[in-house]
Motif scaffolding. Structure first.
Motif, PDB file in Angstrom:
ATOM      1  N   ALA A 109       0.841  -1.246   0.041  1.00  0.00           N
ATOM      2  CA  ALA A 109      -0.004  -0.032   0.155  1.00  0.00           C
ATOM      3  C   ALA A 109       0.783   1.271   0.187  1.00  0.00           C
ATOM      4  N   PHE A 110       1.871   1.114   0.900  1.00  0.00           N
ATOM      5  CA  PHE A 110       2.948   2.422   0.919  1.00  0.00           C
ATOM      6  C   PHE A 110       3.491   2.652  -0.747  1.00  0.00           C
ATOM      7  N   ILE A 111       3.989   1.680  -1.301  1.00  0.00           N
ATOM      8  CA  ILE A 111       4.464   1.708  -2.607  1.00  0.00           C
ATOM      9  C   ILE A 111       3.579   2.108  -3.546  1.00  0.00           C
ATOM     10  N   VAL A 112       2.427   1.621  -3.487  1.00  0.00           N
ATOM     11  CA  VAL A 112       1.411   2.233  -4.394  1.00  0.00           C
ATOM     12  C   VAL A 112       0.998   3.892  -4.154  1.00  0.00           C
ATOM     13  N   LEU A 113       0.921   4.021  -2.835  1.00  0.00           N
ATOM     14  CA  LEU A 113       0.627   5.454  -2.425  1.00  0.00           C
ATOM     15  C   LEU A 113       1.787   6.546  -2.918  1.00  0.00           C
ATOM     16  N   LEU A 114       2.949   5.792  -2.889  1.00  0.00           N
ATOM     17  CA  LEU A 114       4.457   6.752  -3.243  1.00  0.00           C
ATOM     18  C   LEU A 114       4.267   6.703  -4.798  1.00  0.00           C
ATOM     19  N   VAL A 115       4.095   5.898  -5.500  1.00  0.00           N
ATOM     20  CA  VAL A 115       4.069   5.880  -6.968  1.00  0.00           C
ATOM     21  C   VAL A 115       2.835   6.964  -7.449  1.00  0.00           C
ATOM     22  N   LEU A 116       1.940   7.089  -6.934  1.00  0.00           N
ATOM     23  CA  LEU A 116       0.491   7.890  -7.196  1.00  0.00           C
ATOM     24  C   LEU A 116       1.196   9.173  -6.630  1.00  0.00           C
ATOM     25  N   ALA A 117       1.939   9.483  -5.545  1.00  0.00           N
ATOM     26  CA  ALA A 117       2.160  10.741  -5.151  1.00  0.00           C
ATOM     27  C   ALA A 117       3.317  11.451  -6.112  1.00  0.00           C
ATOM     28  N   ALA A 118       4.200  10.430  -6.672  1.00  0.00           N
ATOM     29  CA  ALA A 118       5.141  10.982  -7.404  1.00  0.00           C
ATOM     30  C   ALA A 118       4.716  11.080  -8.931  1.00  0.00           C
ATOM     31  N   ILE A 119       3.717  10.442  -9.202  1.00  0.00           N
ATOM     32  CA  ILE A 119       3.327  10.909 -10.468  1.00  0.00           C
ATOM     33  C   ILE A 119       2.344  12.152 -10.559  1.00  0.00           C
ATOM     34  N   PHE A 120       1.305  12.002  -9.565  1.00  0.00           N
ATOM     35  CA  PHE A 120       0.349  13.027  -9.889  1.00  0.00           C
ATOM     36  C   PHE A 120       0.591  14.181  -8.737  1.00  0.00           C
ATOM     37  N   GLY A 121       1.252  13.929  -7.670  1.00  0.00           N
ATOM     38  CA  GLY A 121       1.458  15.116  -6.980  1.00  0.00           C
ATOM     39  C   GLY A 121       2.038  16.554  -7.318  1.00  0.00           C
ATOM     40  N   ARG A 180      10.303  10.957  -7.516  1.00  0.00           N
ATOM     41  CA  ARG A 180      10.103  10.529  -8.936  1.00  0.00           C
ATOM     42  C   ARG A 180      11.741   9.974  -9.180  1.00  0.00           C
ATOM     43  N   ILE A 181      12.818  10.674  -8.663  1.00  0.00           N
ATOM     44  CA  ILE A 181      14.087  10.270  -9.151  1.00  0.00           C
ATOM     45  C   ILE A 181      14.272   8.831  -8.357  1.00  0.00           C
ATOM     46  N   SER A 182      13.899   8.317  -7.359  1.00  0.00           N
ATOM     47  CA  SER A 182      13.991   7.305  -6.554  1.00  0.00           C
ATOM     48  C   SER A 182      13.122   6.095  -7.416  1.00  0.00           C
ATOM     49  N   LEU A 183      11.891   6.559  -7.703  1.00  0.00           N
ATOM     50  CA  LEU A 183      11.369   5.316  -8.416  1.00  0.00           C
ATOM     51  C   LEU A 183      11.828   5.206  -9.968  1.00  0.00           C
ATOM     52  N   THR A 184      12.478   6.344 -10.569  1.00  0.00           N
ATOM     53  CA  THR A 184      13.088   6.044 -11.780  1.00  0.00           C
ATOM     54  C   THR A 184      14.226   5.068 -11.862  1.00  0.00           C
ATOM     55  N   VAL A 185      15.016   5.236 -10.594  1.00  0.00           N
ATOM     56  CA  VAL A 185      16.089   4.307 -10.331  1.00  0.00           C
ATOM     57  C   VAL A 185      15.560   2.838 -10.116  1.00  0.00           C
ATOM     58  N   ALA A 186      14.489   2.856  -9.461  1.00  0.00           N
ATOM     59  CA  ALA A 186      13.722   1.444  -9.018  1.00  0.00           C
ATOM     60  C   ALA A 186      13.199   0.890 -10.381  1.00  0.00           C
ATOM     61  N   LEU A 187      12.815   1.703 -11.181  1.00  0.00           N
ATOM     62  CA  LEU A 187      12.369   1.069 -12.690  1.00  0.00           C
ATOM     63  C   LEU A 187      13.427   0.565 -13.547  1.00  0.00           C
ATOM     64  N   VAL A 188      14.461   1.284 -13.205  1.00  0.00           N
ATOM     65  CA  VAL A 188      15.800   1.037 -14.174  1.00  0.00           C
ATOM     66  C   VAL A 188      16.377  -0.310 -13.738  1.00  0.00           C
ATOM     67  N   ALA A 189      16.336  -0.459 -12.426  1.00  0.00           N
ATOM     68  CA  ALA A 189      17.044  -1.760 -11.607  1.00  0.00           C
ATOM     69  C   ALA A 189      16.125  -2.755 -11.700  1.00  0.00           C
ATOM     70  N   THR A 190      15.031  -2.668 -12.049  1.00  0.00           N
ATOM     71  CA  THR A 190      14.014  -3.858 -12.316  1.00  0.00           C
ATOM     72  C   THR A 190      14.009  -4.273 -13.842  1.00  0.00           C
ATOM     73  N   LEU A 191      14.111  -3.332 -14.495  1.00  0.00           N
ATOM     74  CA  LEU A 191      14.176  -3.672 -15.994  1.00  0.00           C
ATOM     75  C   LEU A 191      15.648  -4.393 -16.186  1.00  0.00           C
ATOM     76  N   VAL A 192      16.751  -3.915 -15.711  1.00  0.00           N
ATOM     77  CA  VAL A 192      18.048  -4.430 -15.822  1.00  0.00           C
ATOM     78  C   VAL A 192      17.926  -5.773 -15.484  1.00  0.00           C
ATOM     79  N   ASN A 193      17.583  -5.989 -14.264  1.00  0.00           N
ATOM     80  CA  ASN A 193      17.701  -7.179 -13.319  1.00  0.00           C
ATOM     81  C   ASN A 193      16.843  -8.144 -14.254  1.00  0.00           C
ATOM     82  N   PHE A 194      15.688  -7.830 -14.647  1.00  0.00           N
ATOM     83  CA  PHE A 194      14.811  -8.921 -15.322  1.00  0.00           C
ATOM     84  C   PHE A 194      15.391  -9.184 -16.803  1.00  0.00           C
ATOM     85  N   PHE A 195      15.540  -8.183 -17.455  1.00  0.00           N
ATOM     86  CA  PHE A 195      16.194  -8.458 -18.939  1.00  0.00           C
ATOM     87  C   PHE A 195      17.579  -8.831 -19.172  1.00  0.00           C
ATOM     88  N   ILE A 196      18.333  -8.590 -18.329  1.00  0.00           N
ATOM     89  CA  ILE A 196      19.870  -8.842 -18.310  1.00  0.00           C
ATOM     90  C   ILE A 196      20.120  -9.906 -17.259  1.00  0.00           C
TER      91      ILE A 196
END
Length: 391
Positions: free
Chosen positions: A50-62, A190-206
């Motif tokens: 729930a905290f992660i979902v709220l953080l994503v929504l706050a970073a996108i729309f806040g 936003r910066i932290s979630l961008t890093v999290a997204l990059v880490a997810t994609l890199v870990n998954f596809f590489i």
């Protein structure tokens, strides 16, 4: 010993009902239905989700909803806390004027009728020897002894705080340049979630496919591929960032590129270990006998059966990537001003920790809560995806 009397009724045949043998005591659940049910029963994991979902929504729309941005400066309202004590000054016409005196910056601000902080009131007279300042509040004079924190009127009446009031303009206060802390917190998310997204994609596809291929092929190929992983993992990530910054001269781009280049090695090791175990199973030999190609066996048979450890490792590596970016920004290798991240906010707040502790509290709390949330979610996924935990 007393004899037990056995009646003929005890030997009566049991009543049989049609279809009773086919009744199932509990509903049959698929693997993923059981995972979802056990994950939803884990309160800490659901709180983290729930905290992660709220953080994503706050970073996108806040930033779109909030009225301030992360780069606007207002030096007149610098270092204003999120809550402050107010004082009331009675006027000659019967009205009351309110103000707030920031003891750290020694600035005085008028409070409007609506309770919002108004303009900065300049001192009409300063006595540096006695450490006193005199301000004009409406038609009255207020003398403030900055050494003792004593506030008096011109007739000697001492003013007492009328209570604390929340800062309605800047809910989390302002920094040393008068920038809104909440706006910078949202942009830092936003910066932290961008890093999290990059880490997810890199870990998954590489990481997943590199480790899966090394584990399935084995032999000399596995040896060479894993020696490459060991060489990459021996070089500190900080050194990668510094070397990339020499070429790109952009802090955040350097951190993103460094994470994208080398952050997949831990995932590759874990996936390789899983594949080394799974490739000995009979269904892999059957698929190979039927002519299935290596990519098909890897994608359709092996990796889906290793999805549990992959998801758990992914949720555990994301907070580590967020912390790495925050640390890099803290030491000056991350985002560059006027951009804001939780690491830069922490770095700037350390210099004024004693005078304005709230500036350090909010970014440090954001980093800690985010890491706790991902770790709680990872622990919940680990338990939910374990087939031995099925009931």
């Amino acid at each position: 010993m007393s004899e037990i009397e056995i009646s003929p009724a005890m030997w009566a045949p049991a009543i049989q009902q049609a279809g009773a043998a086919e009744v199932i005591a509990a509903p049959s659940l698929t693997y993923w239905q059981d995972v979802r049910q056990r994950l939803s029963a884990n309160k800490l994991a659901m709180c983290g989700l729930a905290f992660i979902v709220l953080l994503v929504l706050a970073a996108i729309f806040g930033p779109f909803v909030y009225g301030h941005n992360y780069y606007e400066q207002d030096l007149k309202h610098a270092n204003v806390p999120p809550a402050f004590p107010t004082y009331s000054v009675p006027q000659t016409d019967g009205s009351t004027a309110r103000f707030f005196f920031n003891t750290s910056s020694q600035n005085l601000y008028a409070i409007g009728p609506d309770g919002a902080m108004g303009d900065l009131v300049r001192a009409t007279k300063k006595d540096l020897m006695k450490k006193t300042q005199i301000f004009k509040i409406g038609d009255r004079q207020v003398s403030i002894d900055t050494s003792k924190g004593k506030i008096t009127l011109e007739d000697g009446t001492e003013l007492v705080s009328g209570g604390w009031q929340w800062n309605s303009i800047n809910p989390l206060g302002t920094d040393q340049l008068g920038r809104d802390v909440l706006a910078r917190q949202l942009y830092g998310a936003r910066i932290s979630l961008t890093v999290a997204l990059v880490a997810t994609l890199v870990n998954f596809f590489i990481g997943v496919f590199y480790g899966g291929l090394a584990g399935y092929l084995g032999g000399k190929t596995d040896t060479v591929m894993m020696r490459v992983v060991e060489i990459i993992s021996t070089i500190p990530l900080t050194l990668y960032v510094i070397l990339i910054m020499v070429v790109l001269t952009s802090g955040f781009a350097a951190v993103i590129l460094a994470i994208g280049s080398v952050y997949w090695v831990d995932m590759a090791r874990i996936v390789r270990g899983q594949i080394l175990t799974l490739k000995q199973q009979d269904y892999v030999a059957a698929a190979r006998t039927m002519g299935a190609t290596t990519p098909r066996i890897l994608v359709r048979h092996l990796l889906p059966n290793a999805i549990g450890p992959i998801l758990v490792t992914l949720t555990m590596l994301i907070p580590s990537a967020i912390f790495i970016e925050s640390f890099m920004s803290f030491i000056g290798l991350g985002v560059t001003p006027p951009e804001a991240s939780w690491g830069t906010l922490t770095s700037e707040a350390v210099e004024t920790l004693r005078a304005y502790p709230y500036q350090l509290f909010f970014p440090a709390a954001a980093i800690s809560l985010t890491m706790f949330a991902f770790n709680f979610l990872g622990d919940g996924l680990r338990d939910a995806l374990d087939p031995r935990m099925r009931t």
